[in-house]
Design a protein around this motif. Structure first.
Motif, PDB file in Angstrom:
ATOM      1  N   VAL A   1      33.778  56.641  75.513  1.00 45.44           N
ATOM      2  CA  VAL A   1      33.141  57.609  74.830  1.00 45.44           C
ATOM      3  C   VAL A   1      33.979  58.169  73.450  1.00 45.44           C
ATOM      4  CG1 VAL A   1      31.903  60.020  74.764  1.00 45.44           C
ATOM      5  CG2 VAL A   1      33.016  58.988  76.776  1.00 45.44           C
ATOM      6  N   ASN A   2      33.142  58.192  72.230  1.00 44.03           N
ATOM      7  CA  ASN A   2      33.794  58.519  71.078  1.00 44.03           C
ATOM      8  C   ASN A   2      33.869  60.258  70.979  1.00 44.03           C
ATOM      9  OD1 ASN A   2      33.914  56.135  69.612  1.00 44.03           O
ATOM     10  ND2 ASN A   2      31.822  56.186  69.645  1.00 44.03           N
ATOM     11  N   VAL A   3      34.966  60.599  70.646  1.00 39.89           N
ATOM     12  CA  VAL A   3      35.124  61.988  70.647  1.00 39.89           C
ATOM     13  C   VAL A   3      36.066  62.565  69.484  1.00 39.89           C
ATOM     14  CG1 VAL A   3      36.571  64.034  72.035  1.00 39.89           C
ATOM     15  CG2 VAL A   3      35.772  61.761  73.246  1.00 39.89           C
TER      16      VAL A   3
ATOM     17  N   GLY B   1      42.391  56.896  67.955  1.00 37.73           N
ATOM     18  CA  GLY B   1      42.552  55.524  68.837  1.00 37.73           C
ATOM     19  C   GLY B   1      41.789  55.786  70.257  1.00 37.73           C
ATOM     20  N   GLU B   2      42.198  54.655  71.020  1.00 40.67           N
ATOM     21  CA  GLU B   2      41.632  54.836  72.409  1.00 40.67           C
ATOM     22  C   GLU B   2      42.564  55.501  73.535  1.00 40.67           C
ATOM     23  OE1 GLU B   2      39.260  51.395  73.976  1.00 40.67           O
ATOM     24  OE2 GLU B   2      39.162  50.703  71.810  1.00 40.67           O
ATOM     25  N   TYR B   3      41.985  56.049  74.349  1.00 45.17           N
ATOM     26  CA  TYR B   3      42.860  56.878  75.308  1.00 45.17           C
ATOM     27  C   TYR B   3      42.153  56.936  76.823  1.00 45.17           C
ATOM     28  CZ  TYR B   3      45.553  59.242  71.557  1.00 45.17           C
ATOM     29  OH  TYR B   3      46.227  60.009  70.598  1.00 45.17           O
TER      30      TYR B   3
ATOM     31  N   ILE C   1      38.133  57.116  76.349  1.00 41.55           N
ATOM     32  CA  ILE C   1      37.710  57.756  75.009  1.00 41.55           C
ATOM     33  C   ILE C   1      38.192  57.082  73.820  1.00 41.55           C
ATOM     34  CG2 ILE C   1      37.257  60.205  76.349  1.00 41.55           C
ATOM     35  CD1 ILE C   1      39.743  60.995  74.864  1.00 41.55           C
ATOM     36  N   ASN C   2      37.636  57.585  72.852  1.00 37.04           N
ATOM     37  CA  ASN C   2      37.992  56.863  71.506  1.00 37.04           C
ATOM     38  C   ASN C   2      38.157  58.086  70.726  1.00 37.04           C
ATOM     39  OD1 ASN C   2      38.536  55.178  69.500  1.00 37.04           O
ATOM     40  ND2 ASN C   2      36.194  54.576  68.993  1.00 37.04           N
ATOM     41  N   VAL C   3      39.143  58.496  70.256  1.00 36.50           N
ATOM     42  CA  VAL C   3      39.419  59.930  69.413  1.00 36.50           C
ATOM     43  C   VAL C   3      39.398  59.343  67.836  1.00 36.50           C
ATOM     44  CG1 VAL C   3      40.851  61.531  68.915  1.00 36.50           C
ATOM     45  CG2 VAL C   3      40.723  60.734  71.322  1.00 36.50           C
ATOM     46  N   THR C   4      38.692  60.250  67.070  1.00 38.64           N
ATOM     47  CA  THR C   4      38.586  60.086  65.743  1.00 38.64           C
ATOM     48  C   THR C   4      38.975  61.564  65.333  1.00 38.64           C
ATOM     49  OG1 THR C   4      36.342  60.406  65.570  1.00 38.64           O
ATOM     50  CG2 THR C   4      37.010  58.445  65.573  1.00 38.64           C
ATOM     51  N   GLY C   5      39.226  61.609  63.806  1.00 37.64           N
ATOM     52  CA  GLY C   5      39.549  62.770  63.316  1.00 37.64           C
ATOM     53  C   GLY C   5      40.846  63.434  63.812  1.00 37.64           C
TER      54      GLY C   5
HETATM   55  C1  LIG Z   1      36.529  53.949  67.908  1.00 36.84           C
HETATM   56  O1  LIG Z   1      36.342  54.682  66.555  1.00 36.84           O
HETATM   57  C2  LIG Z   1      36.461  53.829  65.516  1.00 36.84           C
HETATM   58  C3  LIG Z   1      36.287  54.854  64.250  1.00 36.84           C
HETATM   59  O2  LIG Z   1      34.952  55.494  64.541  1.00 36.84           O
HETATM   60  C4  LIG Z   1      35.760  52.771  65.474  1.00 36.84           C
HETATM   61  O3  LIG Z   1      35.987  52.016  64.343  1.00 36.84           O
HETATM   62  C5  LIG Z   1      35.855  51.745  66.731  1.00 36.84           C
HETATM   63  O4  LIG Z   1      35.036  50.786  66.795  1.00 36.84           O
HETATM   64  C6  LIG Z   1      35.691  52.671  68.028  1.00 36.84           C
HETATM   65  N1  LIG Z   1      36.018  52.023  69.155  1.00 36.84           N
HETATM   66  C7  LIG Z   1      35.471  51.869  70.400  1.00 36.84           C
HETATM   67  C8  LIG Z   1      35.845  51.264  71.393  1.00 36.84           C
HETATM   68  O5  LIG Z   1      34.429  52.590  70.079  1.00 36.84           O
END
Ligand SMILES: *[C@@H]1O[C@H](CO)[C@@H](O)[C@H](O)[C@H]1NC(C)=O
Ligand SMILES: [Cu+2]
Length: 233
Positions: free
Chosen positions: A72-74, A154-156, A183-187
């Motif tokens: 999940v993107n978070v 990054g991913e956690y 999860i995949n953390v941005t920001g």
């Molecule tokens: C995690 O987020 C980054 C930035 O949005 C993106 O480039 C990357 O593909 C994402 N990775 C996953 C596994 O969703």
């Protein structure tokens, strides 16, 4: 009533009080069961981990190495929830931990082993000294945590853990309910100093005062959460 019927009823009542964390919610999107959370060994029984030195303490996975179908993107700083299949039917503290996925792995492939975990949340009871403790998670079917705004992107793995204390007055009596989401953390600002990282199993001992705990009598006047301090941004 026959003894066998009594035992069956007792078993069913016990199972009903148990629970799993099977879904996530982030950015207003709720996952399906075990879509973003690795399927746990107790996905059917709902039963707890009772040996804090067991490998089940990492993520309680049914099939280690398989991973959940989705990550999940978070947003850093946003709220992240775990939803239960029932609700938190027992009294005790709630904890959340995160582990950064090392280079060369993904959130889907990282096993969460080793000294990789930092604590982002813990809670304690109200009513100390009164004879009746209340815990913020009592009866909840959804529990949330704020992803620290200062984590690196990054991913956690994010690990939820509820420790039921109703039988915790003898060694091995505490019941741990836990699971890990990908999860995949941005920001994130990336300035977090996570301090000393801990491992699961490893971070807890069966005799830690927050695990071997007399909930009822003598009236508890303090509660010490097991594990490390909560990180601060
Ligand atoms: C995690 O987020 C980054 C930035 O949005 C993106 O480039 C990357 O593909 C994402 N990775 C996953 C596994 O969703
Ligand atoms: Cu139970």
């Amino acid at each position: 009533m026959k003894l066998s019927q009594t035992l069956t009823l007792l078993t069913v009542a016990g199972a009903q009080a148990h629970y799993t964390f099977s879904k996530t919610k982030a950015g207003g999107v709720t996952s399906a069961d075990w879509e973003t959370i690795r399927t746990t060994e107790n996905h059917y029984s709902n039963g707890p981990v009772t040996d804090v030195t067991s490998s089940q303490m990492t993520c309680y996975e049914l099939q280690p190495g398989v991973g959940a179908p989705k990550t999940v993107n978070v947003q850093a700083g946003s709220s992240f929830s775990f939803l239960l299949n029932t609700n938190i039917g027992h009294p005790g503290p709630l904890h959340f931990y995160m582990a950064k996925v090392p280079a060369g792995k993904t959130a889907a492939t990282f096993d969460g082993k080793g000294a990789v975990w930092f604590k982002i949340y813990q809670d304690g009871p109200s009513g100390l000294g009164t004879g009746t403790l209340k815990w913020p998670s009592d009866g909840k079917s959804e529990v949330s945590v704020q992803i620290p705004s200062c984590v690196q992107n990054g991913e956690y793995l994010i690990r939820v853990e509820h420790i039921a204390l109703h039988s915790a007055s003898s060694v091995g009596g505490a019941q741990l309910y836990l699971s890990c989401a990908q999860i995949n953390v941005t920001g994130g600002s990336g300035t977090l100093n996570a301090g000393q990282l801990v491992s699961f199993p490893g971070a807890y001992k069966a005799t830690d005062p927050g695990i071997l705990f007399q909930l009822y009598w003598p009236t508890p006047t303090s509660y010490v959460n097991p594990g490390p301090a909560v990180v601060k941004c």
